[in-house]
Design a protein around this motif. Structure first.
Motif, PDB file in Angstrom:
ATOM      1  N   GLN A 106      -9.145  -7.213 -10.379  1.00 53.88           N
ATOM      2  CA  GLN A 106      -9.367  -7.811  -9.058  1.00 53.88           C
ATOM      3  C   GLN A 106      -8.242  -7.437  -8.097  1.00 53.88           C
ATOM      4  N   LYS A 107      -7.024  -7.489  -8.564  1.00 55.61           N
ATOM      5  CA  LYS A 107      -5.872  -7.165  -7.719  1.00 55.61           C
ATOM      6  C   LYS A 107      -5.874  -5.684  -7.326  1.00 55.61           C
ATOM      7  N   ILE A 108      -6.254  -4.829  -8.246  1.00 55.94           N
ATOM      8  CA  ILE A 108      -6.335  -3.391  -7.943  1.00 55.94           C
ATOM      9  C   ILE A 108      -7.448  -3.131  -6.941  1.00 55.94           C
ATOM     10  N   THR A 129       3.550   2.927  -4.559  1.00 56.80           N
ATOM     11  CA  THR A 129       4.456   2.133  -5.399  1.00 56.80           C
ATOM     12  C   THR A 129       3.785   0.838  -5.834  1.00 56.80           C
ATOM     13  N   THR A 130       3.115   0.186  -4.894  1.00 53.36           N
ATOM     14  CA  THR A 130       2.408  -1.057  -5.210  1.00 53.36           C
ATOM     15  C   THR A 130       1.277  -0.799  -6.197  1.00 53.36           C
ATOM     16  N   SER A 131       0.550   0.282  -5.988  1.00 52.95           N
ATOM     17  CA  SER A 131      -0.550   0.634  -6.879  1.00 52.95           C
ATOM     18  C   SER A 131      -0.032   0.888  -8.297  1.00 52.95           C
ATOM     19  N   GLU A 132       1.056   1.600  -8.400  1.00 55.27           N
ATOM     20  CA  GLU A 132       1.655   1.869  -9.718  1.00 55.27           C
ATOM     21  C   GLU A 132       2.130   0.575 -10.376  1.00 55.27           C
ATOM     22  N   SER A 133       2.706  -0.307  -9.572  1.00 54.58           N
ATOM     23  CA  SER A 133       3.162  -1.600 -10.106  1.00 54.58           C
ATOM     24  C   SER A 133       1.986  -2.408 -10.652  1.00 54.58           C
ATOM     25  N   LEU A 134       0.877  -2.400  -9.939  1.00 53.51           N
ATOM     26  CA  LEU A 134      -0.300  -3.128 -10.415  1.00 53.51           C
ATOM     27  C   LEU A 134      -0.851  -2.539 -11.708  1.00 53.51           C
TER      28      LEU A 134
END
Length: 170
Positions: A106-108, A129-134
């Motif tokens: 859901q977050k992705i 960066t945010t995508s990789e963190s998720l």
């Protein structure tokens, strides 16, 4: 045992259990449990802080409450709520890998849905960066986030409630 801890732990434990129960109930109702449990905490934390600090003032400290006593009791209450809530959510997610996978997905999806807006506001590098963190997010990350979002408003509400309930004379 310290008077402040004795007056605080039960309110923190009950508040933390309510937060974990809300997380589970929101999931069972088909809602995003991470967001709604955080929102629920914004109503629950001040309630338990108020009754806990007032209980300490009236029952544990003979009707007196200094600002520092209110802050100490409030700190104990919101810290216990955060710990119980974070640990409870972590355990729920560990016991239900499918729930963890669903929350992560859901977050992705939300991130990808808002890609254009995010890139426009903070740039492609931040989005990546945010995508990789998720993609690397763990159950402990979700539980830690819940803990942090119980502590931050807890401090804010404790300051206000300690001022409201302060009584230095009988």
């Amino acid at each position: 045992m310290n008077r402040k801890l004795l007056a605080s732990y039960k309110f923190g434990l009950i508040g933390g259990v309510f937060c974990v129960a809300a997380f589970v109930v929101f999931k069972l109702l088909g809602m995003d449990p991470t967001k709604l449990s955080m929102l629920f905490g914004y109503f629950l934390i001040p309630f338990f802080l108020f009754i806990g600090i007032k209980f300490y003032r009236n029952q544990g400290n003979h009707g007196l409450l200094s600002f520092s006593d209110g802050m100490s009791v409030g700190f104990l209450i919101y810290s216990i709520i955060g710990l119980v809530s974070g640990l409870g959510i972590w355990i729920v997610l560990m016991l239900s890998p499918s729930l963890y996978a669903e929350i992560k997905m859901q977050k992705i999806e939300i991130l990808n849905k808002n890609k254009d807006l995010i890139v426009e506001q903070v740039g492609l590098k931040s989005f990546e960066t945010t995508s990789e963190s998720l993609l690397n997010m763990t159950t402990l990350d979700i539980a830690t986030n819940d803990f942090i979002w119980k502590i931050i408003p807890g401090l804010f509400f404790t300051i206000i409630i300690s001022i409201i309930l302060r009584r230095n004379f009988k």
